[in-house]
Structures are given as C-alpha cells and as structure tokens.
Design a protein around this motif. Structure first.
Motif, mmCIF file in Angstrom:
data_model
loop_
_atom_site.group_PDB
_atom_site.id
_atom_site.type_symbol
_atom_site.label_atom_id
_atom_site.label_comp_id
_atom_site.label_asym_id
_atom_site.label_seq_id
_atom_site.Cartn_x
_atom_site.Cartn_y
_atom_site.Cartn_z
ATOM 1 N N ARG A 110 -0.323 2.424 -6.036
ATOM 2 C CA ARG A 110 -1.415 3.359 -5.724
ATOM 3 C C ARG A 110 -1.982 3.965 -7.006
ATOM 4 O O ARG A 110 -3.191 4.131 -7.144
ATOM 5 N N TRP A 111 -1.125 4.287 -7.978
ATOM 6 C CA TRP A 111 -1.607 4.797 -9.270
ATOM 7 C C TRP A 111 -2.466 3.757 -9.967
ATOM 8 O O TRP A 111 -3.543 4.042 -10.477
ATOM 9 N N ARG A 130 -4.048 1.209 -8.755
ATOM 10 C CA ARG A 130 -5.301 0.955 -8.040
ATOM 11 C C ARG A 130 -6.236 2.162 -8.085
ATOM 12 O O ARG A 130 -7.329 2.111 -7.543
ATOM 13 N N SER A 169 0.813 -1.221 0.000
ATOM 14 C CA SER A 169 0.000 0.000 0.000
ATOM 15 C C SER A 169 0.844 1.268 0.000
ATOM 16 O O SER A 169 0.338 2.341 -0.318
ATOM 17 N N GLN A 170 2.112 1.148 0.318
ATOM 18 C CA GLN A 170 2.996 2.316 0.341
ATOM 19 C C GLN A 170 3.705 2.553 -0.989
ATOM 20 O O GLN A 170 4.430 3.524 -1.139
#
Length: 160
Positions: free
Chosen positions: A19-20, A22, A13-14
C-alpha cells in the motif's frame, strides 16, 4: 520468497508495504518499506513492465528508482534461495500480458520439466510450449529491458 512487498500474498491489497509503494510518493517511505523495495528492485531478471504493472506505478518511476544490486546482493541471494515453486509460478502468473517471465520463474520452469509434463508446466506458468522448448534448447530469455548484474548474463546459457 522472503522479500516480495506483498505481491505474493493471497490478498496483496492488505499488505502495508505494498500500500505504501502504490501510494503517491516514495520520498517518505518508512525505512523498512524502503529497504524491502530496494531489495525487490535489486532482484535481477524482472522486467520494468512487470514491476510497473504489479506495483501500480509508471515505468518511468520504476526506471528512476531501480535497485542497487551491490548494496543488497546478500539479501537478493537470500531471496532467490527462499523462493518456492509456488512463488515462481505466481510471479509468472501475475506478469503483464505477453510479458517476459521473470528469470527466476524461467529457471524453476526448466527444473519442473524434469519431473512434470510439458503441458502441465506450460499451464502452471502460463506460457506456450514453444517458450519452454526455446528455454530448454537455447537457454532462458535474459532480454528483459534492463541490464543484469555482472555474472547474471550467464543465466542466458542455462538449459534444462
């Protein structure tokens, strides 16, 4: 493994790339994230369901954006060669429930059988002994719901 979108990180998650990916849209990905996603999707032998679960996106999005193996074949080769045992084990452990193991994990599990007990390999890769037996005697499972690049179907004949 060199290219993995953060999926193999201790805390995925880091990871900025993940993150992009998802995120809501893939139309405006930074070039480096778009490239890594392209390389990852070009990796043969990882099912659509595996990608959908671990990238947090729908199966249709995965199918529509499936990688171009020919475009990234050098990076794919580099990625396969850079995969450690730990990477292959983690890929198997984060698969969807009852999902097919990525081919790279199946191949590494067969290699591990040469130096480890069947029980230990089954535990590490979270498969039953019958799967290991089948891969050893009949060849690895290449039926993952998507076509493999030319030549990769021969992996299905690989035995321990």
């Amino acid at each position: 493994m060199k290219y993995h979108l953060g999926l193999l990180d201790d805390d995925p998650s880091q990871n900025a790339a993940l993150r992009w990916v998802r995120g809501v849209s893939w139309k405006h990905l930074p070039p480096e994230v778009e490239r890594e996603l392209g390389i990852w999707f070009a990796m043969p032998g990882i099912s659509i369901g595996w990608h959908a679960k671990n990238l947090g996106v729908g199966r249709i999005r995965v199918q529509k954006n499936w990688g171009e193996y020919e475009k990234y074949k050098d990076e794919v080769a580099e990625n396969w060669l850079s995969a450690s045992r730990e990477d292959c084990v983690k890929l198997s452990q984060i698969r969807p429930h009852k999902g097919v193991l990525p081919i790279i994990s199946q191949l590494r599990a067969l290699q591990d059988l040469k130096s480890m007990s069947v029980a230990q390999v089954a535990r590490d890769y979270r498969v039953d002994r019958g799967s290991l037996w089948n891969w050893k005697r009949r060849g690895i499972n290449t039926r993952i719901g998507i076509p493999l690049p030319p030549g990769f179907e021969l992996l299905g004949t690989m035995h321990a």
